[in-house]
Write an enzyme that holds these catalytic residues in place. Sequence first.
Site, mmCIF file in Angstrom:
data_model
loop_
_atom_site.group_PDB
_atom_site.id
_atom_site.type_symbol
_atom_site.label_atom_id
_atom_site.label_comp_id
_atom_site.label_asym_id
_atom_site.label_seq_id
_atom_site.Cartn_x
_atom_site.Cartn_y
_atom_site.Cartn_z
ATOM 1 N N LYS A 71 0.854 -1.142 0.050
ATOM 2 C CA LYS A 71 0.004 0.129 0.156
ATOM 3 C C LYS A 71 0.867 1.149 -0.037
ATOM 4 C CE LYS A 71 -3.854 1.865 2.596
ATOM 5 N NZ LYS A 71 -4.809 1.569 3.784
ATOM 6 N N SER A 147 -9.846 1.710 2.536
ATOM 7 C CA SER A 147 -8.980 2.476 1.918
ATOM 8 C C SER A 147 -7.838 1.824 1.141
ATOM 9 C CB SER A 147 -8.151 3.583 2.689
ATOM 10 O OG SER A 147 -7.178 3.031 3.707
ATOM 11 N N SER A 171 -10.102 -0.562 6.759
ATOM 12 C CA SER A 171 -9.452 -0.401 5.576
ATOM 13 C C SER A 171 -8.771 -1.755 5.008
ATOM 14 C CB SER A 171 -8.483 0.630 5.433
ATOM 15 O OG SER A 171 -9.335 1.859 5.354
HETATM 16 N N1 GLN Z 1 -13.632 3.935 6.100
HETATM 17 C C1 GLN Z 1 -12.876 4.202 7.302
HETATM 18 C C2 GLN Z 1 -12.496 5.739 7.220
HETATM 19 O O1 GLN Z 1 -12.784 6.580 6.228
HETATM 20 C C3 GLN Z 1 -11.599 3.585 7.595
HETATM 21 C C4 GLN Z 1 -10.422 3.860 6.972
HETATM 22 C C5 GLN Z 1 -9.286 2.966 7.300
HETATM 23 O O2 GLN Z 1 -9.487 2.051 7.891
HETATM 24 N N2 GLN Z 1 -8.016 3.530 6.977
HETATM 25 O O3 GLN Z 1 -11.845 6.314 7.987
#
Ligand code: GLN
Length: 474
Positions: A71, A147, A171
Amino acid sequence: MLNTKTISELKVGYASGDFTPLEVVTSLESAISTRDGEIGSFLSRNLDAAVAQAEAADLSLPLGGVPIAIKDNINVLGEPCTCASKFLSGSYQSPYNATVINKLIAAGAIPFGRANLDEFAMGSATENSALQVTRNPHDLDRVPGGSSGGSAACVAADLAIASLGSDTGGSIRQPASHCGVVGFKPSYGRVSRYGLVAFASSLDQIGPLTKSVTDAALLTNVLSGHDKMDSTSLDAAVPDYTEGLEAGVKGKKIGVPKEYLSGDLHPDVKANVEKAIKALESEGAEIVEVSLPHTKYCVPTYYILAPAEASSNLSRFDGVRYGTRSSEVTDVLSMYENSREEGFGPEVKRRILLGTYVLSSGYYDAYYLKAQKVRTLIMRDFQEVFEQVDALIAPVAPDPARKISAGSEDPLKEYLADIFTIGANLAGIPAISVPCGTANVDGSDLPVGLQILGPHLGEQTVLQVARAWEILRD
Ligand code: GLN
């Protein structure tokens, strides 16, 4: 088709001399050139470095010659680390390796390919990437989740053998669920965060996205362990997670949190999860209904604490040290303001505003402090439940992947869909998403994930239950 293989299959093939790491890298590169134009999972890749590492691979190591996609918010020495932000894209090169990268390299793995994400990991669809769109390999009109959308899409499309993602509120698990791969978030502190660009430091955790539970265990073995560079990493022994992986669920007590199966769930998601519960029961698991009474506070608590921490973490992006500086600069203040105005996208700005607000004097007690207290209640819910059961089983997301929307989605609606994943981050416990059938939406069969959660440092149990389900499913 070496690109379609799992880590376990690569190990067998290397040991028997059927193929070489160089052939695997070449096969991945050719699959990426053919298919990633339409999927868009990778932001960059360094083929020369991967080839050199493949040629020099030590096959006696645990991940010798295994390419892993990363990532793009995890630092790899000499490579860009954009966080899918205009702030860092084209202007930042990592001067060091994240601890997880050093561990991968020490285990013989080959970091290959930088996967797209929501800008600074804020989002659930990878649509907040300021750099490119990533599409779901199962339906190119749909998002891959987020994400870690690039990390999930590349594994699902066989453009990577496995990948690393980060999980602050789901994410790793949610994109894994939407793309039909395995995604594992270990306990908070199990894996060092050193070299992961911080979003919300008390919630962030790195973990693997893979094609099988066994591969997730193999990678967790390598990633886990104490690191003096991360004061929150745990100084606890790391068991071999592949050992006893097939112990099964006979005699295990598995809880079904009633708050997670009520409410607004896609009927196929619900049916699939219920089917998995029945299957595990028929294998000898004792299934009990349990309650996590503070579940309804998870979303508001997370969306106070995560932005609060983000607003502080992202204050380092000011045009002085990292990334792009605005050219519209008359004094120091205009340098900060214009660099931040030009560098950050709308969702990141929204989080910084929210976070600054809840931390500001006069509102701190009402929002931030209260949310910290509620977080303790949410943690206690899990602690109490794990006095009764070995693991929990739940959906990952209320719905399968939605259509690509060109950024017009209602952020609140998006936040609410994190309801089932956020609890594990707030409580710091391990949780995995394993493929569990499909849901039919407008004629498309879309992957659905099953979530298994365990007590703090209960990685072994989570992986065992996940493996038991994987065997039953297949
Ligand atoms: N969807 C969540 C957010 O927008 C989780 C994001 C994540 O785990 N990095 O914060």
